[in-house]
Design an enzyme around this catalytic site. Sequence first.
Site, PDB file in Angstrom:
ATOM      1  N   LYS A  87       1.376  -1.153   0.191  1.00  0.00           N
ATOM      2  CA  LYS A  87      -0.307   0.164   0.072  1.00  0.00           C
ATOM      3  C   LYS A  87       1.070   1.237  -0.137  1.00  0.00           C
ATOM      4  CE  LYS A  87      -4.229  -2.303  -0.158  1.00  0.00           C
ATOM      5  NZ  LYS A  87      -4.556  -1.777  -1.063  1.00  0.00           N
ATOM      6  N   GLU A 109     -10.406   5.392   2.493  1.00  0.00           N
ATOM      7  CA  GLU A 109     -10.433   4.727   3.405  1.00  0.00           C
ATOM      8  C   GLU A 109      -9.395   3.225   3.971  1.00  0.00           C
ATOM      9  OE1 GLU A 109      -9.994   4.959   0.399  1.00  0.00           O
ATOM     10  OE2 GLU A 109      -9.039   3.120  -0.273  1.00  0.00           O
ATOM     11  N   SER A 378       1.290  -9.308  -0.573  1.00  0.00           N
ATOM     12  CA  SER A 378       1.467  -8.063  -0.477  1.00  0.00           C
ATOM     13  C   SER A 378       1.582  -7.400   0.800  1.00  0.00           C
ATOM     14  CB  SER A 378       0.082  -7.841  -1.496  1.00  0.00           C
ATOM     15  OG  SER A 378      -0.980  -8.548  -0.528  1.00  0.00           O
TER      16      SER A 378
END
Lengths: 398, 250
Positions: A87, A109, A378
């Site tokens: 991210k 969000e 991830s």
Amino acid sequence: MLESKGRFGIHGGQYIPETLMNAVIELDKAYTLYRDDPEFNKELTDLLNNYANRPSRLYYAENMTKDLGGAKIYLKREDLNHTGAHKINNALGQALLAKKMGKSRLIAETGAGQHGVATATAAALLGMECVVFMGKLDMERQALNVYKMRLLGADVEAVTTGTATLKDAVSQAMREWTNRIDDTHYCIGSCMGPHPFPTIVRDFQSVISREIKWQLQEAEGRDTLPDAVIACVGGGSNAIGSFYHFIDDKSVKLIGCEAAGRGIDTRETAATINTGRLGIFHGMKSYFCQDKYGQIAPVYSISAGLDYPGVGPEHAYLHDIGRAEYVGITDEEAVSAFEYLSRTEGIIPAIESAHAVAHAMKIAPKMSRDQIIVITLSGRGDKDCAAIARYRGQDIRD
Amino acid sequence: MSNIAKAFEHGKAFIPFITCGDPDLETTGQVVRAAVENGADLIELGIPFSDPTAEGPVIQEANIRALNAGVTTDKIFDFVRDLRKDVQIPMVFMTYANVVFSYGSEKFIRTCSHIGIDGIILPDVPFEEKGDFDPICKKYNVDLISMIAPTSEDRIAMIASQASGFIYVVSSLGVTGVRNEITTDIRHMTALIRSSTNVPCAVGFGISTPEQAEKMAAASDGAIVGSAIIKLLARKSFHVRGRIFFFVVR
């Protein structure tokens, strides 16, 4: 009539209130200007390398390879990035872009909390205000990340509407953006929403496949391509980042792992491409889990980060043209993979990423030893330990 | 000519918004008829959506109440058929793109035309995306209502020049819901709109008192009142229902 922008086949577009149109047009113009700007790219690369610890490792998982007895397995270690997930790639990119646009405040969000932490981190680094919207249920599931965001100086606002999860957090962030546009950039966390967000997020995440390409050649010799690239898909940002530079290499199988929850034949699932229908929601045309009247379905997955009823429009398109395959992985399969990777390689993956590991465990044994699978890890699994322990019937405290 | 134009023939239009099926369709029918008796010029009927991203808490909750009570698009179509036996004034649907798209846009809009719905408001369909719906709306003579926001600025002429029915002028930034004050220069917006079209414009979002409604209508051709009505309705008393229409009787 003006032409609709940001289409991937029939998917994408800009289905948002008129109030936001000039904001996304302004963002589109700014991004078009900066995406090829050497100065901007130099600054971003510097942040990614010196701050976020890129390039992330491409690690040969020898134990797992031997144990499964088939294809050679590499792990793309996005879990080793600063803040513990992919991210940060997007958050730094968008925060820097917002700053260039003269914005002083980021809203975001978050589902699992990883994007919220990444955005709060980028805001702290670049001296920006930050407000993160998070479903109340997710705040309970991911209490540690809530604490981290607040520690980093962000406001975390609990979203209590609807299912109190990721989709409601996206809706609330969009509402907040219509309320305050001038100084605020909506730092969306996945390759979804209205154009230009799916393109911006994809571009910032495509560093993953760019690195996989040269790292694999360094390890395996010139012109080596993987036979399969596997990544988990909620909105789909780490997957699109992992796929992007392989889309034109037709020999590379691209496999997205959706959260099947308790199974794609149950109602408790979040496997959008496997169970959803074409629809229009959250700014885009794509596939959504919905009922016959178009009401968005309450989806379910053990993973807060994959618990979303839609999927990014580029994935919907890659599915339509048959370029990528999307499979469902159940909670049970993901939890088993979470435990397997921990035991076998000493790597605790995020429960989201464990969905990708689970699929590799299914297909690797059926592949030959000269074939190569790359799994994108991830994120790291620290945030999930308490929840997985509970799933296995152990009550531990964070 | 659009049937909606009739709503603007007798001076300023009063446009109440009511969420269908909150708490049930019988009540919605009573409220619509009471509104008509009290001089409403156009009724905006909300078809509830699970995730209404342009709504504030009041209408969000009304949507959830209605969906939990089991209302569906088909039930609302039947309800409108029944309503049309005695309600003559123009009526429009307000809902979200997915409700129409998922039903089958052509089937939805054709049904609207058959049951006497004169227009559709879709807050998540801006000018650039109206190609999904507008050609079908034109085919069935249902107006796709255009919205203009305080941030529209250089887009106003483009939107207004293709508008039909009426133009929904969004009074403020943010989502629907009552506001103490509306600070946008509505007169400036309506002046820009009128330099591009004669289609009437009505102001909505945040109108909470009859005084505000009067002020907004004075600066345009009409006022849309939603959350303030829903809020009163949510208190569920018949006595209160009478009060709703003091917006109208003034």
